[in-house]
Motif scaffolding. Sequence first.
Motif, mmCIF file in Angstrom:
data_model
loop_
_atom_site.group_PDB
_atom_site.id
_atom_site.type_symbol
_atom_site.label_atom_id
_atom_site.label_comp_id
_atom_site.label_asym_id
_atom_site.label_seq_id
_atom_site.Cartn_x
_atom_site.Cartn_y
_atom_site.Cartn_z
ATOM 1 N N LYS A 1 2.572 -7.932 10.704
ATOM 2 C CA LYS A 1 0.995 -7.127 10.854
ATOM 3 C C LYS A 1 0.708 -6.415 11.848
ATOM 4 N N LEU A 2 0.368 -5.232 12.289
ATOM 5 C CA LEU A 2 -0.188 -5.157 13.577
ATOM 6 C C LEU A 2 -2.079 -4.727 13.369
ATOM 7 N N GLY A 3 -2.788 -5.328 14.074
ATOM 8 C CA GLY A 3 -3.788 -5.308 13.690
ATOM 9 C C GLY A 3 -4.545 -4.521 15.547
ATOM 10 N N VAL A 4 -5.222 -3.675 15.110
ATOM 11 C CA VAL A 4 -5.916 -2.881 16.121
ATOM 12 C C VAL A 4 -7.822 -2.800 16.019
ATOM 13 N N LYS A 5 -8.518 -2.436 17.298
ATOM 14 C CA LYS A 5 -9.417 -2.032 17.132
ATOM 15 C C LYS A 5 -10.000 -0.854 17.617
ATOM 16 N N PHE A 6 -10.971 -0.211 16.678
ATOM 17 C CA PHE A 6 -11.275 1.454 17.090
ATOM 18 C C PHE A 6 -11.712 0.848 18.834
ATOM 19 N N ASP A 7 -11.390 1.739 19.368
ATOM 20 C CA ASP A 7 -12.134 1.939 20.911
ATOM 21 C C ASP A 7 -13.932 2.388 20.604
ATOM 22 N N PRO B 1 -6.773 12.515 17.957
ATOM 23 C CA PRO B 1 -6.696 11.072 18.079
ATOM 24 C C PRO B 1 -7.823 9.757 18.205
ATOM 25 N N MET B 2 -7.869 8.750 17.261
ATOM 26 C CA MET B 2 -8.298 7.702 17.744
ATOM 27 C C MET B 2 -7.931 6.268 18.440
ATOM 28 N N GLU B 3 -8.280 6.491 19.886
ATOM 29 C CA GLU B 3 -8.129 5.128 20.468
ATOM 30 C C GLU B 3 -8.248 3.518 20.151
ATOM 31 N N ALA B 4 -7.188 3.468 20.592
ATOM 32 C CA ALA B 4 -7.302 1.547 19.473
ATOM 33 C C ALA B 4 -6.735 0.799 20.207
ATOM 34 N N SER C 1 0.930 -1.376 -0.355
ATOM 35 C CA SER C 1 0.335 0.122 -0.055
ATOM 36 C C SER C 1 0.912 1.500 0.313
ATOM 37 N N ALA C 2 0.727 2.033 -0.600
ATOM 38 C CA ALA C 2 0.893 3.470 -0.769
ATOM 39 C C ALA C 2 0.074 4.788 0.300
ATOM 40 N N ILE C 3 -0.677 4.172 1.014
ATOM 41 C CA ILE C 3 -1.064 4.649 2.140
ATOM 42 C C ILE C 3 -0.476 4.571 3.462
ATOM 43 N N TYR C 4 -0.096 5.081 4.197
ATOM 44 C CA TYR C 4 0.209 5.105 5.071
ATOM 45 C C TYR C 4 0.036 5.545 6.670
ATOM 46 N N GLY C 5 -0.280 5.072 8.221
ATOM 47 C CA GLY C 5 -1.545 5.756 9.128
ATOM 48 C C GLY C 5 0.009 5.730 9.460
ATOM 49 N N ASN C 6 0.200 7.214 11.327
ATOM 50 C CA ASN C 6 0.538 7.419 11.840
ATOM 51 C C ASN C 6 0.040 6.833 13.111
ATOM 52 N N VAL C 7 0.835 5.716 14.123
ATOM 53 C CA VAL C 7 0.032 5.583 15.184
ATOM 54 C C VAL C 7 1.305 5.776 16.209
#
Length: 230
Positions: A207-213, A183-186, A121-127
Motif C-alpha cells: 500500500k501507498l498512503g498519501v496526505k493531501f497538502d 492535480p492535487m499535491e500530496a 477495488s475497481a476504482i483506479y487513481g493516477n498518481v
Amino acid sequence: MLDLIWEKESKIISQTFLRANENFKAILLWQNINGRRSLFPSVVHDVNFLDKTVTFCLKDMEKKYRFNSDELLYGRLDERSLLFKSPIVNVNDFLVTVHLPDEVRLLELRNYQRTHYGHNSAIYGNVERVVDDLLGQKVYSFRLFDISQSGASFVIKAKDKKCFNKGDVVLIQNIGETKMDVPMEAEVVYVKDVPYTDGAIKYGISKLGVKFDHAMPERMYNILLERLIK
C-alpha cells in the motif's frame, strides 16, 4: 470539535477493526475477574465477516492468560478511540475470539471519515511521481484502497514500492473517472506491506498512503464519492 458517539452500523465497526488488523494497531483487552481487572495487551489477528467475529492475538505468547468465558471481554483501540465489550466465543492458546460487537463507542470524524473500497477495488487513481532526475515525471495507475478529505491510500505492485519513499511529493491527477482540474499535491506518508483479511482468506498487499497538502472541501469530496458509485 471531535465527538464521541455510539456506533451501531456493523460495516463501520468491522472496517475499524479491519484497519487495525492491516496497520498492526495495539489494542488493550481486559476482563473483571474476581473483582480485579486483568489486562491483555494484543493486536487484531482476524476479522471474519461470515461468522461476524473478531480474533485477537495476545502479545506475550510466553505468558499464560486466564479468561472467564462467562464474563464479557472489554477492549480499547487507539483507532478512533474505539471502546467495546463483547462475549467470548473461543479461546485457543494466545488467540481469543469474540462476537463482532453490536455497538462501539468511537470518535465521530465528520470531516475526515474514510471511505473504504478494499484491495480489489475497481476504482483506479493516477498518481504522478514528481522527481528531479533524468527520468522526469512518471504516472502510475493504482487501485484506490480508501479515501478521505485529508488523504488516500492505494494498492500498488511490489515492484513499484522502490519508486516511492516517505516524504515524496506526488500529484493525484484523477480518482476513477473524475479528473482534477488542477492535480492535487500530496505527500507520501507510508509505503508498506500489510496483511489483508477477506473472510477466511488472507492476502499480502502493498500500500501507498498519501496526505493531501490541503484537505478536500466537503462539497467536492461528496461529489467525488457520488461519481465513484455510478
